[in-house]
Design a protein around this motif. Structure first.
Motif, PDB file in Angstrom:
ATOM      1  N   THR A  45       0.594  -1.228   0.214  1.00  0.00           N
ATOM      2  CA  THR A  45       0.279   0.430  -0.017  1.00  0.00           C
ATOM      3  C   THR A  45       0.654   0.830   0.163  1.00  0.00           C
ATOM      4  N   PRO A  46       0.660   2.063  -0.936  1.00  0.00           N
ATOM      5  CA  PRO A  46       1.788   3.705  -0.392  1.00  0.00           C
ATOM      6  C   PRO A  46       1.398   4.114   0.167  1.00  0.00           C
ATOM      7  N   ALA A  47       3.108   4.455   0.757  1.00  0.00           N
ATOM      8  CA  ALA A  47       2.874   5.664   1.893  1.00  0.00           C
ATOM      9  C   ALA A  47       2.352   6.425   1.540  1.00  0.00           C
ATOM     10  N   SER A  48       2.886   7.027   0.277  1.00  0.00           N
ATOM     11  CA  SER A  48       1.609   8.029   0.316  1.00  0.00           C
ATOM     12  C   SER A  48       0.450   8.481   0.625  1.00  0.00           C
ATOM     13  N   LEU A  49      -0.487   6.977   0.475  1.00  0.00           N
ATOM     14  CA  LEU A  49      -1.945   7.295   0.788  1.00  0.00           C
ATOM     15  C   LEU A  49      -2.204   7.005   1.519  1.00  0.00           C
ATOM     16  N   THR A  50      -1.531   6.733   2.890  1.00  0.00           N
ATOM     17  CA  THR A  50      -2.297   5.971   4.002  1.00  0.00           C
ATOM     18  C   THR A  50      -1.469   7.331   4.588  1.00  0.00           C
ATOM     19  N   GLY A  51      -1.261   8.274   4.885  1.00  0.00           N
ATOM     20  CA  GLY A  51      -0.859   8.909   5.819  1.00  0.00           C
ATOM     21  C   GLY A  51      -1.840   9.674   7.278  1.00  0.00           C
ATOM     22  N   SER A  52      -1.537  10.312   7.506  1.00  0.00           N
ATOM     23  CA  SER A  52      -3.165  10.416   8.883  1.00  0.00           C
ATOM     24  C   SER A  52      -4.072  11.239   8.945  1.00  0.00           C
ATOM     25  N   SER A  53      -3.750  11.984   7.079  1.00  0.00           N
ATOM     26  CA  SER A  53      -5.471  12.864   6.984  1.00  0.00           C
ATOM     27  C   SER A  53      -5.894  11.995   6.567  1.00  0.00           C
ATOM     28  N   LEU A  54      -5.458  11.328   5.634  1.00  0.00           N
ATOM     29  CA  LEU A  54      -6.230  10.307   4.505  1.00  0.00           C
ATOM     30  C   LEU A  54      -6.727   9.134   5.835  1.00  0.00           C
ATOM     31  N   GLU A  55      -6.455   8.369   6.042  1.00  0.00           N
ATOM     32  CA  GLU A  55      -6.256   7.653   7.369  1.00  0.00           C
ATOM     33  C   GLU A  55      -7.906   8.130   8.489  1.00  0.00           C
ATOM     34  N   SER A  56      -8.073   9.295   8.655  1.00  0.00           N
ATOM     35  CA  SER A  56      -8.973   9.808   9.472  1.00  0.00           C
ATOM     36  C   SER A  56     -10.167  10.111   8.832  1.00  0.00           C
ATOM     37  N   GLY A  57     -10.013   9.562   7.672  1.00  0.00           N
ATOM     38  CA  GLY A  57     -11.083  10.347   6.081  1.00  0.00           C
ATOM     39  C   GLY A  57     -11.326  11.731   6.043  1.00  0.00           C
ATOM     40  N   GLU A  58     -10.372  12.103   6.345  1.00  0.00           N
ATOM     41  CA  GLU A  58     -11.010  13.200   5.306  1.00  0.00           C
ATOM     42  C   GLU A  58     -10.476  13.773   3.701  1.00  0.00           C
ATOM     43  N   PHE A 122      -9.035   3.881  -2.031  1.00  0.00           N
ATOM     44  CA  PHE A 122      -9.389   2.332  -2.014  1.00  0.00           C
ATOM     45  C   PHE A 122      -8.090   2.020  -1.179  1.00  0.00           C
ATOM     46  N   ALA A 123      -6.875   2.601  -1.365  1.00  0.00           N
ATOM     47  CA  ALA A 123      -6.203   2.777  -0.336  1.00  0.00           C
ATOM     48  C   ALA A 123      -6.184   2.482   1.122  1.00  0.00           C
ATOM     49  N   ARG A 124      -7.526   3.492   2.029  1.00  0.00           N
ATOM     50  CA  ARG A 124      -7.482   3.270   3.359  1.00  0.00           C
ATOM     51  C   ARG A 124      -8.601   1.760   3.228  1.00  0.00           C
ATOM     52  N   PHE A 125      -8.930   1.234   2.128  1.00  0.00           N
ATOM     53  CA  PHE A 125      -9.650   0.119   2.023  1.00  0.00           C
ATOM     54  C   PHE A 125      -8.636  -1.079   2.562  1.00  0.00           C
ATOM     55  N   TRP A 196     -15.151  -6.124 -10.884  1.00  0.00           N
ATOM     56  CA  TRP A 196     -16.513  -5.812 -10.166  1.00  0.00           C
ATOM     57  C   TRP A 196     -16.723  -6.597  -8.955  1.00  0.00           C
ATOM     58  N   ASN A 197     -15.755  -8.199  -8.935  1.00  0.00           N
ATOM     59  CA  ASN A 197     -15.501  -8.116  -7.152  1.00  0.00           C
ATOM     60  C   ASN A 197     -14.499  -7.515  -6.377  1.00  0.00           C
ATOM     61  N   ASP A 198     -13.654  -7.258  -6.783  1.00  0.00           N
ATOM     62  CA  ASP A 198     -13.243  -6.237  -6.194  1.00  0.00           C
ATOM     63  C   ASP A 198     -13.714  -4.926  -5.263  1.00  0.00           C
ATOM     64  N   ALA A 199     -15.006  -4.573  -6.558  1.00  0.00           N
ATOM     65  CA  ALA A 199     -15.566  -2.923  -6.192  1.00  0.00           C
ATOM     66  C   ALA A 199     -16.958  -3.471  -5.209  1.00  0.00           C
ATOM     67  N   LEU A 200     -17.133  -4.320  -5.751  1.00  0.00           N
ATOM     68  CA  LEU A 200     -17.997  -5.616  -4.478  1.00  0.00           C
ATOM     69  C   LEU A 200     -17.869  -5.081  -3.001  1.00  0.00           C
ATOM     70  N   ALA A 201     -16.389  -5.424  -2.615  1.00  0.00           N
ATOM     71  CA  ALA A 201     -15.663  -6.263  -1.725  1.00  0.00           C
ATOM     72  C   ALA A 201     -15.173  -4.983  -1.072  1.00  0.00           C
ATOM     73  N   TYR A 202     -15.385  -3.665  -1.775  1.00  0.00           N
ATOM     74  CA  TYR A 202     -15.192  -2.117  -1.153  1.00  0.00           C
ATOM     75  C   TYR A 202     -16.725  -1.752  -0.227  1.00  0.00           C
ATOM     76  N   CYS A 203     -17.358  -2.245  -1.900  1.00  0.00           N
ATOM     77  CA  CYS A 203     -18.688  -1.503  -0.907  1.00  0.00           C
ATOM     78  C   CYS A 203     -19.310  -2.376   0.049  1.00  0.00           C
ATOM     79  N   ALA A 204     -18.820  -3.365   0.583  1.00  0.00           N
ATOM     80  CA  ALA A 204     -19.096  -4.256   2.052  1.00  0.00           C
ATOM     81  C   ALA A 204     -18.267  -3.700   2.635  1.00  0.00           C
ATOM     82  N   TRP A 205     -17.042  -3.219   2.446  1.00  0.00           N
ATOM     83  CA  TRP A 205     -16.297  -2.375   3.895  1.00  0.00           C
ATOM     84  C   TRP A 205     -17.167  -1.719   4.254  1.00  0.00           C
ATOM     85  N   ALA A 206     -17.114  -0.431   2.869  1.00  0.00           N
ATOM     86  CA  ALA A 206     -17.719   0.932   3.449  1.00  0.00           C
ATOM     87  C   ALA A 206     -19.244   0.747   3.841  1.00  0.00           C
ATOM     88  N   GLY A 207     -20.019  -0.284   3.580  1.00  0.00           N
ATOM     89  CA  GLY A 207     -21.425  -0.032   3.812  1.00  0.00           C
ATOM     90  C   GLY A 207     -21.807   0.558   2.597  1.00  0.00           C
TER      91      GLY A 207
END
Length: 353
Positions: A45-58, A122-125, A196-207
């Motif tokens: 997972t790219p470190a640049s996409l998992t910083g604190s601001s993105l992890e907090s949902g901003e 997607f990186a958060r997921f 499509w299966n990947d998108a469905l898995a993301y949807c399950a995680w995100a509600g």
């Protein structure tokens, strides 16, 4: 036109290589999303996409509206309940794509992502779940030839019917153009190389869930009845959306500024606030594909056929061009197998209902 001809837009994964014969990847129901210990991040997972601001949902310009702590983090657009006319109203459709007959559809109100799901989201997921996409499990995916960032030995196939597509070992969501590529500078671009299966898995995680074709088309129209594009009927080359400019598939003049994906907030939103519902990337929908579905479609909240072999996609992509594929229109339809992915396929979601 058969659904095989949609491979000019997005090829099924099994035609991309004759050298690799992977075991079929299990679907989401067979490999449930597992939540790793807090703070654990997947190695690729790219470190640049998992910083604190993105992890907090901003999110730049985004307003999280669903999920704990703004997990999804994509701004929402509201589509009011309405009766709208679905289908190709001016004869621009491709024979066999099933864009007719034009028919009235009643939809209840819903909210939909204003943009496609981004690499940052997607990186958060992936960071939270440890999920492996089907491109990673298969070991290869489809890359457009001019976007390739890989060694020659990484190219494992080139379909003769669509030679602009290459099967590339190591191409996946975090390496969308091949193993030499990365997501540096692409946090707010659409995630691609997702099935499509990947998108469905993301949807399950995100509600969340994927939009039906009817919901997608109604939202893309932005309240303009019968219009060809989200902004109306007139085309302005290079000014309205990200498609191919020049002579496909060899010369792109970059009149719209982009060879492949553009940021999700490029150009202008439609009347409901959706950005780039046409062009940029194809978007998975929930429905099974059927060419003749419109003739038998329910009048209220249609959800597509009960069974099928391919899943529907909407919106066209950065590879659309009038010389071979004019599917960057509100009513345009395409399809692919649910385990396929490519460098021009993404998705957006709607709220659970």
């Amino acid at each position: 036109m058969t659904t095989d001809e949609h491979s000019c837009c997005t090829p099924p994964h099994e035609v991309m290589t004759g050298a690799l014969r992977p075991e079929p990847a299990p679907g989401p129901a067979e490999r449930p999303v597992e939540r790793p210990a807090q703070g654990r991040r997947r190695a690729n997972t790219p470190a640049s996409l998992t910083g604190s601001s993105l992890e907090s949902g901003e999110n730049d310009g985004g307003t999280p509206t669903t999920g704990p702590a703004g997990r999804h983090g994509i701004e929402q657009a509201t589509v009011p309940r309405q009766l709208f006319r679905m289908g190709d109203a001016d004869g621009a459709g491709n024979p066999g794509d099933g864009e007719t007959p034009v028919h009235e559809v009643w939809l209840d109100a819903f909210s939909i992502d204003a943009t496609t799901v981004t690499n940052a989201a997607f990186a958060r997921f992936v960071a939270e779940t440890g999920y492996h996409t089907e491109s990673e499990l298969f070991g290869y995916s489809a890359v457009f030839h001019l976007a390739l960032e890989a060694d020659v030995d990484d190219v494992v196939g080139q379909p003769p019917q669509t030679p602009w597509w290459l099967g590339v070992r190591g191409a996946d969501w975090a390496h969308p153009a091949g193993p030499r590529s990365s997501l540096t500078g692409l946090a707010e671009h659409p995630v691609v190389q997702v099935s499509w299966n990947d998108a469905l898995a993301y949807c399950a995680w995100a509600g969340r869930r994927l939009p039906t074709e009817a919901e997608w088309e109604c939202a893309a129209r932005g309240g303009l009845a019968g219009a060809r594009y989200p902004w109306g009927d007139e085309w302005q080359a290079g000014k309205r959306c990200n498609i191919w400019q020049g002579r496909f598939p060899a010369v792109n003049t970059l009149a719209d500024g982009w060879l492949s994906t553009a940021p999700v907030r490029e150009f202008q939103p439609n009347g409901y606030g959706l950005w780039q519902s046409v062009g940029n990337v194809w978007e998975w929908c929930a429905d099974w594909w059927a060419e003749g579905y419109y003739a038998a479609s329910p009048a209220r909240n249609p959800a597509g056929p009960a069974t099928g072999e391919q899943r529907s996609m909407r919106g066209g992509s950065y590879l659309c061009h009038d010389s071979y594929c004019n599917r960057y229109r509100n009513s345009a339809r395409a399809s692919n197998t649910p385990d396929s992915a490519a460098g021009n396929v993404g998705f957006r979601t709607v709220a659970l209902a």
